[in-house]
Each structure stands twice: as C-alpha cells, then as structure tokens.
Write an enzyme that holds these catalytic residues in place. Sequence first.
Site, PDB file in Angstrom:
ATOM      1  N   ALA A 256       6.859  27.849  84.818  1.00 54.63           N
ATOM      2  CA  ALA A 256       6.898  27.019  83.598  1.00 54.63           C
ATOM      3  C   ALA A 256       8.364  27.025  82.900  1.00 54.63           C
ATOM      4  O   ALA A 256       8.613  27.773  82.012  1.00 54.63           O
ATOM      5  CB  ALA A 256       5.796  27.751  82.496  1.00 54.63           C
ATOM      6  N   ASP A 432      11.568  31.032  82.987  1.00 53.66           N
ATOM      7  CA  ASP A 432      10.041  30.772  83.491  1.00 53.66           C
ATOM      8  C   ASP A 432       9.420  31.383  82.371  1.00 53.66           C
ATOM      9  O   ASP A 432       9.339  32.630  81.892  1.00 53.66           O
ATOM     10  CB  ASP A 432       9.841  31.822  84.617  1.00 53.66           C
ATOM     11  CG  ASP A 432       8.392  31.543  85.114  1.00 53.66           C
ATOM     12  OD1 ASP A 432       7.517  30.866  84.434  1.00 53.66           O
ATOM     13  OD2 ASP A 432       8.194  31.816  86.338  1.00 53.66           O
ATOM     14  N   HIS A 433       8.857  30.546  81.607  1.00 54.97           N
ATOM     15  CA  HIS A 433       8.193  30.862  80.128  1.00 54.97           C
ATOM     16  C   HIS A 433       6.716  31.376  80.282  1.00 54.97           C
ATOM     17  O   HIS A 433       6.406  31.988  79.297  1.00 54.97           O
ATOM     18  CB  HIS A 433       7.858  29.494  79.253  1.00 54.97           C
ATOM     19  CG  HIS A 433       8.092  29.561  77.770  1.00 54.97           C
ATOM     20  ND1 HIS A 433       8.058  30.612  77.586  1.00 54.97           N
ATOM     21  CD2 HIS A 433       7.960  28.670  77.067  1.00 54.97           C
ATOM     22  CE1 HIS A 433       8.245  30.677  75.842  1.00 54.97           C
ATOM     23  NE2 HIS A 433       8.290  29.355  75.701  1.00 54.97           N
ATOM     24  N   ARG A 434       6.411  31.642  81.457  1.00 53.32           N
ATOM     25  CA  ARG A 434       5.409  32.809  81.743  1.00 53.32           C
ATOM     26  C   ARG A 434       5.518  34.020  81.595  1.00 53.32           C
ATOM     27  O   ARG A 434       4.714  34.675  81.279  1.00 53.32           O
ATOM     28  CB  ARG A 434       4.756  32.477  83.406  1.00 53.32           C
ATOM     29  CG  ARG A 434       4.449  30.932  83.532  1.00 53.32           C
ATOM     30  CD  ARG A 434       3.853  31.006  85.197  1.00 53.32           C
ATOM     31  NE  ARG A 434       4.991  31.709  86.073  1.00 53.32           N
ATOM     32  CZ  ARG A 434       4.746  31.718  87.185  1.00 53.32           C
ATOM     33  NH1 ARG A 434       3.524  31.884  87.526  1.00 53.32           N
ATOM     34  NH2 ARG A 434       5.941  32.191  87.913  1.00 53.32           N
ATOM     35  N   ILE A 436       8.952  35.024  80.470  1.00 50.42           N
ATOM     36  CA  ILE A 436      10.226  35.171  79.354  1.00 50.42           C
ATOM     37  C   ILE A 436       9.788  34.294  78.012  1.00 50.42           C
ATOM     38  O   ILE A 436       9.652  33.002  78.100  1.00 50.42           O
ATOM     39  CB  ILE A 436      11.659  34.625  80.008  1.00 50.42           C
ATOM     40  CG1 ILE A 436      11.798  35.260  81.270  1.00 50.42           C
ATOM     41  CG2 ILE A 436      12.718  34.747  79.149  1.00 50.42           C
ATOM     42  CD1 ILE A 436      11.932  36.723  81.347  1.00 50.42           C
TER      43      ILE A 436
END
Length: 463
Positions: A256, A432-434, A436
């Site tokens: 993401a 990776d917004h999943r 972080i």
Amino acid sequence: MSKFEFKLPDIGEGVTEGEIVNWLIKVGDGVKEDQDLVEVMTDKATVTIGAPKAGKIAELKGEVGDVVPVGQTLVVFELDAGTAQPPPSSGHAPAVAKPSPAPKPAAAVPAAARPAQAAPKAAEQPETTASAVGDIKEDLPGMAKAPAASPSNGEYFNDKPLAAPATRKLARELDVDLRKVRPSGPNQRVTRDDVEGHARVSAVPPPPKEAPRAPAQAAPAPVARPSEAREDQHVPIRGMRKRVFENMARSKRTAAHFTYFEECEASELMALRGRIKGFAEAEGVKLTFLPLIIKAVVAALRKNPTLNAVVDDERMELVLKGTFDIGIAVATDNGLIVPVLRAADQLSILDIARELDRLGNEARQGKTRREDLGGSSFTVTSLGKLGGSFATPVINYPEVAILYVPQIKQKPVVKDGQIVVGNVMNLGVSFDHRVIDGHTGAAFVLDVVDFLQDPDRLLLHLR
C-alpha cells in the site's frame, strides 16, 4: 558420422528460457571444446554459452531474437569431423564470460546476474553516483576485424561488423544496418553513438526540388500526403525487461504505497563534500554525494528500525533486519537492477564510494556478482541530473520503504528571517502503509533531512 544435439542448459536459479542475442559461430565451423557458441539473454543477465565438446557445426536451431526454453536443442554437432579448428575471425562480438548459476534478483526490480569469469575491460569506467541514469562505453576488446568491402556506390560497408549485444539490439530497434555503420570504437567496434548517429543521418530527407513558380492568380496547391504510412512497432517484453514488468506490477498490487516529501537545504552537505573531496581523490576515490546520503540513511534507520525491514506476506510477519544492506538502483541497457551495498553501517565513506563505483560499473556491464544481489533491507534510487523536483518511487518489494534522491537545485529559501539563495532537494520516501504508519515514515524522513542539513552530526554515528 555421428551427430550430437546440444540443448540450452539450466543457466541459473529460476531461469526457464533465454533469448538468442548473437551467434558466435556459423554452420560449417569447426569448434573446440568450451569455445564460445552463442550469447543468450535471460531475465537476469546476458551470458555466453560454450561448446560442450569439439566438432563441426551442422545446424543452428534458432535465429537472433528467438526465445528458447531450457532443454530445447540449440546446436547440432558432427562429432567425427576430425580435429576441430576454431573458425576464422568472423567479426562477432567476443565472449563476455561463462555463466554461473543466476542469482535471485532484487524483489521489486530485476537484477542482472554476473557470469563467473568477467572479460577484461579496456577503458576507464565512468564515475558511479546516485544516478540511475548513465552511459557505459562499449569498449570491450574486440576480435580482429574483417576488412571492409565497399559497395559499388562508394558507401562504407563491412559484412562482418563488430558490435556488443546491446548495440546490435539498438540497431534492430532503430532499423539500422550495422554493415553500413562506420565504427569509431576500439578495434573497429561499432558503438551506440555510431548507431544513433547513423540513424540520425539516414533520417534526414534529401533536399526538395525547387517547385516551379505558380502564376500569381493560381490557387495554392494542397499539401502532399506521405507516400507511405508508417507501421507500428511491436516490441516483445522479454528478458530483464520482463522481470521489471512483473516485479513492478507485484509491488504496486501488494504494498500500500504512501509517499512523503520533505525539503532538504543541502548547502552544508555541499560544503562538507567540498572540504573532503580532495582527501578522497588523494586516496584514488571520486567522492559523490551518495556515500554521505547513505550514511545519513543508516543513521536514520537506526533511530527508526521498522523501516529497515521486509514483509513476509505468507507468514504475516514484519522482519526487522539485523544488518543495513542498502540496495542501489542502477539503470542498464536491459532494465533497472538493484545491486546491494552490504553492511553499509560498517563501511567508511571511502569504502562506500569504492563499492558504489564497483557495483554501478558491473551492473551496467551485466557482470553483477551473485553475492551482490538480493537481500537488501532498504533501497535508494535517483535519476541524477534528470532528477527533477519530485518523484514517487515504487517500493523494492518485499522491503517496506524506498528513498528517492532528486537533483540539488538553487532556490530561494528563508534563513534567519531573510530570503537567500539556497541549495534545495526535495526528498521523497515511499512506504508500505500496511506496516508503516504515517508519523513513523515522516519521522524517518525528518531524521534524514536533519543529518544532511547538519552533516557534522554524522561523525557521532560513524563506526
């Protein structure tokens, strides 16, 4: 007289097919055992395949550009042809190296595997910087060149031109006949510049004939339409470009992506490099900004360890890496690969500069070593002089973050309440917004900026 069918061997881990780039022999040639037969490009490297035994070439099973699966017949030998002699110099490109098992590429960006024995390099290598853009001189030592034959019209013509595989590929793309290109490289080798120059000259139309004067009262003639319609070109996605194609799509589908930008005033960084550049040159090292940037990245990763990590999607785990192995994106003729600077936290600035120079040169030559590929924990990428102001880099999956370093530009900045000319670069980091969160990623970028704006602080983190 017995015959032997030589099949495309397994030339590396995960490689299932190869594209024929250049035949180094022809039907009727006598060859010795281990003599170079053909250059084959896989999704990881261009490798040279040698003869498994001595004999005479009876058949070639494929043409340049054909994709051959592992296990399919490449060459048919006649084995009772007596003592095989090597063919006379044919103007083909010399062997690059014998292949070693191909390494696993960097995840989001494919990597070129390096054959085990590298051919000698004739010219000085270009400087490696943070740039992922750079030309590599095609000056590998060539074989003896067959004398050029001039056609009846007096134009240059050589029916057996010397050229590297990448140059031959470029010539095919530009529809240039290599036999008509006058060489300028070492040993009469045709270079990329020769091909591009020939294409430009060939594209210039002859001067138009002077049109007769029309009577003053005559209406203007309609614009002449082109006599021939230009056809579309269909370029197969193969080799290393195929791996780039697949891995980029996988990274965008899986991670993401979230990109955070921050402005960095680099005047102090430029001043530091200016002070120590002479000392580096005395050690035989060309010092760019990239070693200093990598030191700042490592210092910031120590403060934000969740970014020095990879995702294991199958186990649903975030793996925090115990080492700082920094991937460096490098552009090559066949695509983007990511050689790895191992244990960057344990290297001096001079050591990092030396390693970056080696990694960049070997990557652009398609000679990256097996141990220099895969396993990176964080990646740095740049377009160097083409860096622009902003970019949103694609994560080198399964890593969780990637830093984009733009070009430093002079811009007005506010300092002590006054508008002055500053040296600015807008750092961009994709996460990776999943795994972080936004504030974690922003904290990392601000730490990098702080270290670069006040680079003397890096002395406190040197080991």
